[in-house]
Write a protein that holds these residues in place. Sequence first.
Motif, PDB file in Angstrom:
ATOM      1  N   SER A 251       0.706  -6.504   5.998  1.00 55.99           N
ATOM      2  CA  SER A 251       0.102  -5.010   6.180  1.00 55.99           C
ATOM      3  C   SER A 251       0.316  -4.414   5.379  1.00 55.99           C
ATOM      4  O   SER A 251      -0.445  -3.495   4.515  1.00 55.99           O
ATOM      5  CB  SER A 251       0.256  -4.582   7.534  1.00 55.99           C
ATOM      6  OG  SER A 251      -0.395  -3.219   7.720  1.00 55.99           O
ATOM      7  N   ARG A 252       1.738  -4.223   4.945  1.00 56.31           N
ATOM      8  CA  ARG A 252       2.184  -3.289   3.878  1.00 56.31           C
ATOM      9  C   ARG A 252       1.796  -3.866   2.302  1.00 56.31           C
ATOM     10  O   ARG A 252       1.060  -3.103   1.772  1.00 56.31           O
ATOM     11  CB  ARG A 252       3.778  -3.397   3.579  1.00 56.31           C
ATOM     12  CG  ARG A 252       4.329  -2.549   2.721  1.00 56.31           C
ATOM     13  CD  ARG A 252       5.664  -2.128   2.790  1.00 56.31           C
ATOM     14  NE  ARG A 252       6.509  -3.251   2.703  1.00 56.31           N
ATOM     15  CZ  ARG A 252       7.959  -3.164   2.718  1.00 56.31           C
ATOM     16  NH1 ARG A 252       8.416  -1.943   3.022  1.00 56.31           N
ATOM     17  NH2 ARG A 252       8.639  -4.071   2.565  1.00 56.31           N
ATOM     18  N   ARG A 253       1.654  -5.321   2.043  1.00 50.45           N
ATOM     19  CA  ARG A 253       1.225  -5.726   0.820  1.00 50.45           C
ATOM     20  C   ARG A 253      -0.350  -5.723   0.508  1.00 50.45           C
ATOM     21  O   ARG A 253      -0.756  -5.126  -0.295  1.00 50.45           O
ATOM     22  CB  ARG A 253       1.711  -7.172   0.877  1.00 50.45           C
ATOM     23  CG  ARG A 253       1.268  -7.711  -0.559  1.00 50.45           C
ATOM     24  CD  ARG A 253       1.774  -7.002  -1.621  1.00 50.45           C
ATOM     25  NE  ARG A 253       3.345  -6.770  -1.341  1.00 50.45           N
ATOM     26  CZ  ARG A 253       3.965  -5.679  -2.321  1.00 50.45           C
ATOM     27  NH1 ARG A 253       3.340  -5.186  -3.244  1.00 50.45           N
ATOM     28  NH2 ARG A 253       5.225  -5.627  -1.965  1.00 50.45           N
ATOM     29  N   GLN A 254      -0.946  -5.569   1.815  1.00 50.58           N
ATOM     30  CA  GLN A 254      -2.431  -5.306   1.882  1.00 50.58           C
ATOM     31  C   GLN A 254      -2.639  -3.825   1.349  1.00 50.58           C
ATOM     32  O   GLN A 254      -3.495  -3.667   0.554  1.00 50.58           O
ATOM     33  CB  GLN A 254      -2.842  -5.627   3.020  1.00 50.58           C
ATOM     34  CG  GLN A 254      -4.548  -5.643   3.335  1.00 50.58           C
ATOM     35  CD  GLN A 254      -4.806  -6.105   4.812  1.00 50.58           C
ATOM     36  OE1 GLN A 254      -4.374  -7.030   5.487  1.00 50.58           O
ATOM     37  NE2 GLN A 254      -5.433  -5.193   5.514  1.00 50.58           N
ATOM     38  N   ARG A 255      -1.968  -2.875   2.085  1.00 48.73           N
ATOM     39  CA  ARG A 255      -2.081  -1.703   1.763  1.00 48.73           C
ATOM     40  C   ARG A 255      -1.781  -1.072   0.373  1.00 48.73           C
ATOM     41  O   ARG A 255      -2.508  -0.460  -0.412  1.00 48.73           O
ATOM     42  CB  ARG A 255      -1.480  -0.590   2.691  1.00 48.73           C
ATOM     43  CG  ARG A 255      -2.158  -0.615   3.970  1.00 48.73           C
ATOM     44  CD  ARG A 255      -1.394   0.383   5.009  1.00 48.73           C
ATOM     45  NE  ARG A 255      -0.013  -0.393   5.712  1.00 48.73           N
ATOM     46  CZ  ARG A 255       0.966   0.115   5.128  1.00 48.73           C
ATOM     47  NH1 ARG A 255       0.980   1.384   4.118  1.00 48.73           N
ATOM     48  NH2 ARG A 255       2.127  -0.423   5.450  1.00 48.73           N
ATOM     49  N   VAL A 256      -0.628  -1.701   0.101  1.00 45.74           N
ATOM     50  CA  VAL A 256      -0.238  -1.264  -1.565  1.00 45.74           C
ATOM     51  C   VAL A 256      -1.201  -1.846  -2.423  1.00 45.74           C
ATOM     52  O   VAL A 256      -1.443  -1.402  -3.506  1.00 45.74           O
ATOM     53  CB  VAL A 256       1.255  -1.835  -1.607  1.00 45.74           C
ATOM     54  CG1 VAL A 256       1.562  -1.808  -2.968  1.00 45.74           C
ATOM     55  CG2 VAL A 256       2.137  -1.304  -0.822  1.00 45.74           C
ATOM     56  N   THR A 257      -1.662  -3.253  -2.257  1.00 48.28           N
ATOM     57  CA  THR A 257      -2.606  -3.610  -3.195  1.00 48.28           C
ATOM     58  C   THR A 257      -3.850  -2.741  -3.240  1.00 48.28           C
ATOM     59  O   THR A 257      -4.558  -2.503  -4.156  1.00 48.28           O
ATOM     60  CB  THR A 257      -2.896  -5.044  -2.738  1.00 48.28           C
ATOM     61  OG1 THR A 257      -1.720  -5.959  -2.854  1.00 48.28           O
ATOM     62  CG2 THR A 257      -4.029  -5.707  -3.976  1.00 48.28           C
ATOM     63  N   VAL A 258      -4.384  -2.523  -2.300  1.00 46.76           N
ATOM     64  CA  VAL A 258      -5.625  -1.564  -2.153  1.00 46.76           C
ATOM     65  C   VAL A 258      -5.563  -0.403  -3.023  1.00 46.76           C
ATOM     66  O   VAL A 258      -6.089   0.108  -3.613  1.00 46.76           O
ATOM     67  CB  VAL A 258      -6.271  -1.507  -0.797  1.00 46.76           C
ATOM     68  CG1 VAL A 258      -7.381  -0.343  -0.681  1.00 46.76           C
ATOM     69  CG2 VAL A 258      -6.449  -2.624   0.011  1.00 46.76           C
ATOM     70  N   GLY A 259      -4.333   0.372  -2.537  1.00 46.99           N
ATOM     71  CA  GLY A 259      -4.096   1.742  -3.242  1.00 46.99           C
ATOM     72  C   GLY A 259      -3.711   1.464  -4.768  1.00 46.99           C
ATOM     73  O   GLY A 259      -4.014   2.463  -5.360  1.00 46.99           O
ATOM     74  N   GLY A 260      -2.999   0.340  -4.908  1.00 47.38           N
ATOM     75  CA  GLY A 260      -2.686  -0.077  -6.310  1.00 47.38           C
ATOM     76  C   GLY A 260      -3.907  -0.221  -7.288  1.00 47.38           C
ATOM     77  O   GLY A 260      -3.982   0.353  -8.385  1.00 47.38           O
TER      78      GLY A 260
END
Length: 378
Positions: A251-260
């Motif tokens: 979940s964290r990597r997913q959110r960081v990728t979208v935001g990035g």
Amino acid sequence: MAEFIFWLCLLLPFYAWLGYPLLLTVAGPFFAQHKPGPLPALQVSVVVAAHNEERHIEDKLRNLLAQDAHLCTMQIIIASDGSSDRTVELARRFDDPRILVLDLPRQGKNSVLNAAVEHCTGDIVVFTDADVHWLDGTLQALLAPFADPDVGGTVGNMIIPVAGKGLSVGESLYRHYEAWLRRVETRTGCTVSADGALQALRRELYQPIPARVNDDFYINTCAPVAGKRVVYVDQAKVLDHGVDEAERQFSRRQRVTVGGLISLAARRELLNPLRHGLYAIALISHKVIRRLAPVLLLPLLLANLWLLNDHGFYRLSLAAQLLGYAIAVAGLLDVHHRLPKPFRLAAFVLVTLAGMSVGLWQFLRGHSYNQWNPDQTR
């Protein structure tokens, strides 16, 4: 065509994760090393955005107040993002004129940071999280590069001192990898990433953070937009806790990728090498190619299957891929952590790459994450 796809899908991830930092390592000695002079007296504002942080806020304030930076006057701003627990109450118990507590309605971390910076009186604004611990001397080390007027921002070194029994083993090693990458980037003057747990910026360079972007990346790019350097400070250390659970890592990597990716779109002018030189190349390598690399793994596998009978090398490469996936899946299924650490490391890599791939898909569909909840990363 299959051979072209195979080598493209193999070499791009290799370049993003290993070739790029190795090239910077080789190039580093050819760049002039900056040695700042003595640091003048500074006024420093430390900003902590907090949402339901009653477990950590008292320890955090004690930790910040214990920092001994001889040449600075400190202001601490606790900006509560609609906390429904005792975060505000506990922070206001500290009878210290250096502490300002803002009890703000729930609006998201980026808006809260913007509101907090409006109250900052310091020459330098330091951003940190409520649940991380600064080692002694961290503030002084983080501020030291600002003696050079060409330095617009600094970033610290976030480490996981004690890895857990799950995927945090891989996360801890990843932190060491990121520290190495930032060291070689800062030697060449192109530090392109930061952790929100510890970063600093000259107050006059701060630009309000838009909605949906990753706050740490956007803050870190305020200096390059203004033609200033960002310096990674290895001695400015902050301690964090790893995440063992696969679903939280995903979940964290997913959110960081979208935001990035949203952040890159917002700062797309920095991707122009004609204008920003090596920094733009570093940004493309570190932030663009790396995020695209995971989606190349499936065509790599399919192309490898197509080429299986062409040469013995392709049989070996297929065996290596299948073995890697098998070890990663075994690491994920090993809920009692009986297998050796390499299995958990492989599981961390697989979960990270899967999260990045889903994050890319969500970005292409226009999805974003507007609310911030620290429990998602614990």
